[in-house]
Design a protein around this motif. Structure first.
Motif, PDB file in Angstrom:
ATOM      1  N   VAL A 369       0.842  -1.187   0.000  1.00 42.43           N
ATOM      2  CA  VAL A 369       0.000   0.000   0.000  1.00 42.43           C
ATOM      3  C   VAL A 369       0.886   1.250   0.000  1.00 42.43           C
ATOM      4  CG1 VAL A 369      -1.546   1.372   1.430  1.00 42.43           C
ATOM      5  CG2 VAL A 369      -2.025  -1.031   1.037  1.00 42.43           C
ATOM      6  N   GLY A 370       0.550   2.189  -0.863  1.00 41.79           N
ATOM      7  CA  GLY A 370       1.340   3.402  -0.981  1.00 41.79           C
ATOM      8  C   GLY A 370       2.228   3.416  -2.203  1.00 41.79           C
ATOM      9  N   GLU A 371       2.454   2.252  -2.825  1.00 43.37           N
ATOM     10  CA  GLU A 371       3.159   2.227  -4.096  1.00 43.37           C
ATOM     11  C   GLU A 371       2.206   2.699  -5.186  1.00 43.37           C
ATOM     12  OE1 GLU A 371       4.973  -1.478  -4.985  1.00 43.37           O
ATOM     13  OE2 GLU A 371       5.861  -1.718  -2.999  1.00 43.37           O
ATOM     14  N   PRO A 372       2.726   3.303  -6.255  1.00 42.73           N
ATOM     15  CA  PRO A 372       1.827   3.757  -7.318  1.00 42.73           C
ATOM     16  C   PRO A 372       1.149   2.595  -8.003  1.00 42.73           C
ATOM     17  CG  PRO A 372       4.117   3.971  -7.987  1.00 42.73           C
ATOM     18  CD  PRO A 372       4.123   3.621  -6.529  1.00 42.73           C
ATOM     19  N   LEU A 399       3.161  13.249  -0.005  1.00 37.79           N
ATOM     20  CA  LEU A 399       3.046  14.593   0.559  1.00 37.79           C
ATOM     21  C   LEU A 399       3.192  14.587   2.072  1.00 37.79           C
ATOM     22  CD1 LEU A 399       0.121  15.995  -1.612  1.00 37.79           C
ATOM     23  CD2 LEU A 399       2.567  16.385  -1.883  1.00 37.79           C
ATOM     24  N   ILE A 400       2.652  13.551   2.712  1.00 40.42           N
ATOM     25  CA  ILE A 400       2.785  13.466   4.167  1.00 40.42           C
ATOM     26  C   ILE A 400       4.249  13.301   4.553  1.00 40.42           C
ATOM     27  CG2 ILE A 400       2.338  11.932   6.124  1.00 40.42           C
ATOM     28  CD1 ILE A 400      -0.493  11.588   5.038  1.00 40.42           C
ATOM     29  N   GLU A 401       4.966  12.456   3.850  1.00 37.95           N
ATOM     30  CA  GLU A 401       6.379  12.252   4.172  1.00 37.95           C
ATOM     31  C   GLU A 401       7.197  13.503   3.880  1.00 37.95           C
ATOM     32  OE1 GLU A 401       7.411   8.778   1.999  1.00 37.95           O
ATOM     33  OE2 GLU A 401       6.580   7.399   3.498  1.00 37.95           O
ATOM     34  N   ARG A 402       6.803  14.280   2.886  1.00 33.62           N
ATOM     35  CA  ARG A 402       7.504  15.538   2.623  1.00 33.62           C
ATOM     36  C   ARG A 402       7.308  16.536   3.755  1.00 33.62           C
ATOM     37  NH1 ARG A 402       6.692  17.201  -3.765  1.00 33.62           N
ATOM     38  NH2 ARG A 402       7.742  15.391  -4.663  1.00 33.62           N
ATOM     39  N   SER A 403       6.202  16.424   4.483  1.00 38.36           N
ATOM     40  CA  SER A 403       5.951  17.339   5.596  1.00 38.36           C
ATOM     41  C   SER A 403       6.730  16.953   6.843  1.00 38.36           C
ATOM     42  CB  SER A 403       4.456  17.369   5.907  1.00 38.36           C
ATOM     43  OG  SER A 403       4.045  16.167   6.534  1.00 38.36           O
ATOM     44  N   GLY A 404       7.489  15.856   6.772  1.00 35.62           N
ATOM     45  CA  GLY A 404       8.262  15.419   7.924  1.00 35.62           C
ATOM     46  C   GLY A 404       7.564  14.378   8.770  1.00 35.62           C
ATOM     47  N   ALA A 405       6.394  13.895   8.314  1.00 38.61           N
ATOM     48  CA  ALA A 405       5.633  12.914   9.082  1.00 38.61           C
ATOM     49  C   ALA A 405       5.892  11.508   8.567  1.00 38.61           C
ATOM     50  CB  ALA A 405       4.141  13.225   9.006  1.00 38.61           C
ATOM     51  N   GLN A 406       5.389  10.548   9.304  1.00 41.30           N
ATOM     52  CA  GLN A 406       5.468   9.143   8.914  1.00 41.30           C
ATOM     53  C   GLN A 406       4.062   8.576   8.878  1.00 41.30           C
ATOM     54  OE1 GLN A 406       7.755   6.673  11.524  1.00 41.30           O
ATOM     55  NE2 GLN A 406       7.503   4.833  10.299  1.00 41.30           N
ATOM     56  N   LEU A 407       3.713   7.936   7.746  1.00 36.78           N
ATOM     57  CA  LEU A 407       2.398   7.322   7.581  1.00 36.78           C
ATOM     58  C   LEU A 407       2.522   5.818   7.791  1.00 36.78           C
ATOM     59  CD1 LEU A 407      -0.605   7.367   6.736  1.00 36.78           C
ATOM     60  CD2 LEU A 407       0.180   7.171   4.361  1.00 36.78           C
ATOM     61  N   THR A 408       1.687   5.270   8.677  1.00 35.08           N
ATOM     62  CA  THR A 408       1.664   3.838   8.951  1.00 35.08           C
ATOM     63  C   THR A 408       0.246   3.328   8.756  1.00 35.08           C
ATOM     64  OG1 THR A 408       3.389   4.172  10.619  1.00 35.08           O
ATOM     65  CG2 THR A 408       2.260   2.044  10.607  1.00 35.08           C
ATOM     66  N   LEU A 409       0.097   2.222   8.046  1.00 36.69           N
ATOM     67  CA  LEU A 409      -1.204   1.635   7.757  1.00 36.69           C
ATOM     68  C   LEU A 409      -1.237   0.204   8.254  1.00 36.69           C
ATOM     69  CD1 LEU A 409      -1.463   2.844   4.044  1.00 36.69           C
ATOM     70  CD2 LEU A 409      -2.516   3.936   6.003  1.00 36.69           C
ATOM     71  N   TRP A 410      -2.352  -0.201   8.849  1.00 38.70           N
ATOM     72  CA  TRP A 410      -2.516  -1.588   9.264  1.00 38.70           C
ATOM     73  C   TRP A 410      -3.999  -1.869   9.443  1.00 38.70           C
ATOM     74  CZ3 TRP A 410      -1.134   2.213  12.711  1.00 38.70           C
ATOM     75  CH2 TRP A 410      -1.869   2.312  13.893  1.00 38.70           C
ATOM     76  N   ASN A 411      -4.326  -3.134   9.646  1.00 35.11           N
ATOM     77  CA  ASN A 411      -5.691  -3.559   9.921  1.00 35.11           C
ATOM     78  C   ASN A 411      -5.867  -3.753  11.419  1.00 35.11           C
ATOM     79  OD1 ASN A 411      -6.584  -3.601   7.250  1.00 35.11           O
ATOM     80  ND2 ASN A 411      -5.811  -5.675   6.930  1.00 35.11           N
ATOM     81  N   ALA A 412      -6.947  -3.182  11.949  1.00 32.85           N
ATOM     82  CA  ALA A 412      -7.231  -3.324  13.370  1.00 32.85           C
ATOM     83  C   ALA A 412      -7.723  -4.739  13.660  1.00 32.85           C
ATOM     84  CB  ALA A 412      -8.275  -2.300  13.811  1.00 32.85           C
ATOM     85  N   GLY A 413      -7.450  -5.208  14.844  1.00 31.77           N
ATOM     86  CA  GLY A 413      -7.890  -6.541  15.228  1.00 31.77           C
ATOM     87  C   GLY A 413      -9.334  -6.556  15.677  1.00 31.77           C
TER      88      GLY A 413
END
Length: 454
Positions: A369-372, A399-413
């Protein structure tokens, strides 16, 4: 997810440049001439020297012909490019036939035309050229002139060794062609996706510059408004006190004065000291602005904000608003009934967590996820529109990573399940360009420093 259609640079940009293939062929012709000359003249090995030179001359003649026919900057269509690469394979096969077939160590050069095709042509063209190279190698395994050698009769290699060379060439063609195609395709997709990112960012930046347009409009309206004010003043002097005309002219003057105040505020939007209240946003205002367009859908939004100290403030950034809007839009598209957005902060960290109660990310694509051009979910809850092309999330992540942030994605249990997206900034990055002021009722105010790097 507000995915965008892939940006098309046109087939012209992907075609093989004529200058590239001409230079490579001149390099091949020079190497072939040196190899044949050294073997025959310097080492004294017996081979059909003139016939070899004729085969090499054929390649040089083709190179001269296409050089004179088209400019160096011309990009070849797939048909002529395939024909030229097929000629290279046949020419190399003819030269190898005269110099020992697959026993000649230069048989590995069968890889070169196939690799060029894999990097610039369609998979079907590359498959055709690969089959041509494999067919030529198969013929040369049994049908060829003796390998040039210093002793009479030459050197005869065992059949099992020749079979090993044939197998190695075929495997190398398949592996390297597939690898080159994959690398080139990923580079093309990444280039198109980044171009789409720049397009979106430019569009959002254009929308954020409406304050300048408003200031320009206010400046243009100043002159006719002054004329109306002057006329209203003259009418007020001519009207009898207490008459209906006097009341109307007084109302007109009041409304003109009100318009002047509004226009003065609009004019100040373009000033460095006048648009700070629009150039900054608290964390809560950021969330409300990206959530508001989604409230019309049949999904409940629950927003929690907790943290230590005052709520963090950032500079208004089109890239930040677009990327957060994509994530919220994606959650709204797959949520069943509820979306939870939690904002937390302390002295070091600012985070936003978006949870939906939908099906979550498909397990086979979660790691990508996140790849084009990788879709985020398998099925939309409305079963309409599919999952898109994956460009929206790629742009948001970029764009989020350019702002200095880190995006993390996962599925909740269990028990709730659903997808979770967490954006986390170092607080210094989130508040970059923001300073404290004792004015504005003691709240956070903005200085006009450099913007958030998005």
């Amino acid at each position: 997810m507000r995915d965008l259609a892939p940006v098309s640079f046109g087939r012209e940009a992907r075609r093989l440049k004529l200058d590239t293939i001409v230079r490579l062929r001149w390099l091949a012709v020079t190497g072939q001439c040196l190899a044949v000359s050294v073997v025959h003249l310097h080492l004294g090995y017996r081979l059909p020297f003139l016939t070899c030179l004729a085969v090499i001359a054929a390649a040089a003649a083709v190179n001269l012909w296409i050089t004179l026919r088209e400019p160096a900057s011309h990009r070849l269509a797939e048909n002529p490019a395939t024909a030229l690469l097929a000629f290279d394979i046949v020419q190399l096969a003819a030269l190898l036939y005269l110099t020992g077939g697959l026993q000649n160590p230069f048989a590995v050069l069968f890889l070169a035309p196939v690799l060029i095709s894999a990097a610039s042509l369609s998979p079907m063209r590359t498959l055709g050229l690969g089959l041509l190279a494999a067919f030529s190698a198969t013929i040369l395994a049994r049908l060829h002139l003796p390998l040039p050698w210093s002793v009479p009769g030459g050197l005869v290699l065992p059949d099992v060794y020749v079979a090993g060379i044939w197998t190695a060439i075929l495997l190398a063609i398949a592996f390297t062609a597939g690898f080159a195609y994959r690398v080139a395709e990923e580079a093309r997709q990444l280039g198109e996706a980044l171009a789409a990112t720049e397009f979106v960012l430019a569009r959002e930046q254009h929308l954020s510059q409406l304050d300048g347009l408003a200031a320009a409009a206010a400046h243009e309206l100043g002159t006719p408004l002054a004329t109306i004010r002057l006329v209203a003043k003259e009418l007020d002097l001519q009207a009898e006190p207490g008459s209906a005309m006097a009341e109307d002219t007084r109302l007109l003057r009041d409304e003109v004065e009100r318009c002047r105040v509004i226009l003065s505020k609009l004019t100040s939007l373009g000033d460095e000291e006048g648009h700070g209240f629009l150039a900054t946003m608290s964390l809560g205002h950021v969330i409300e602005e990206v959530v508001e367009p989604q409230r019309s859908f049949d999904v409940e939004f629950v927003i929690n904000r907790t943290g230590d100290g005052p709520e963090p403030v950032c500079r208004r950034s089109p890239g930040l608003m677009f990327s957060l809007g994509n994530l919220v839009d994606n959650a709204a598209g797959f949520a069943q009934a509820r979306i939870l957005i939690e904002a937390r902060w302390n002295a070091e960290i600012v985070s936003i967590e978006i949870r939906d109660d939908g099906p979550g990310f498909a397990s086979e694509v979660l790691l990508r996820v996140g790849e084009p051009y990788v879709t985020t979910r398998g099925h939309n809850r409305d079963e309409e529109g599919g999952g898109g092309l994956g460009l929206g999330l790629f742009i948001a992540k970029t764009l989020i990573e350019r702002s200095g942030a880190q995006l993390t994605l996962w599925n909740a249990g269990p028990p709730n399940g659903g997808a979770v997206a967490r954006i986390m900034w170092p607080r210094a990055e989130f508040e970059r360009g923001v300073g404290r002021s004792s004015t504005d009722l003691g709240t956070e105010a903005l200085s006009q420093a450099e913007p958030l790097p998005i």
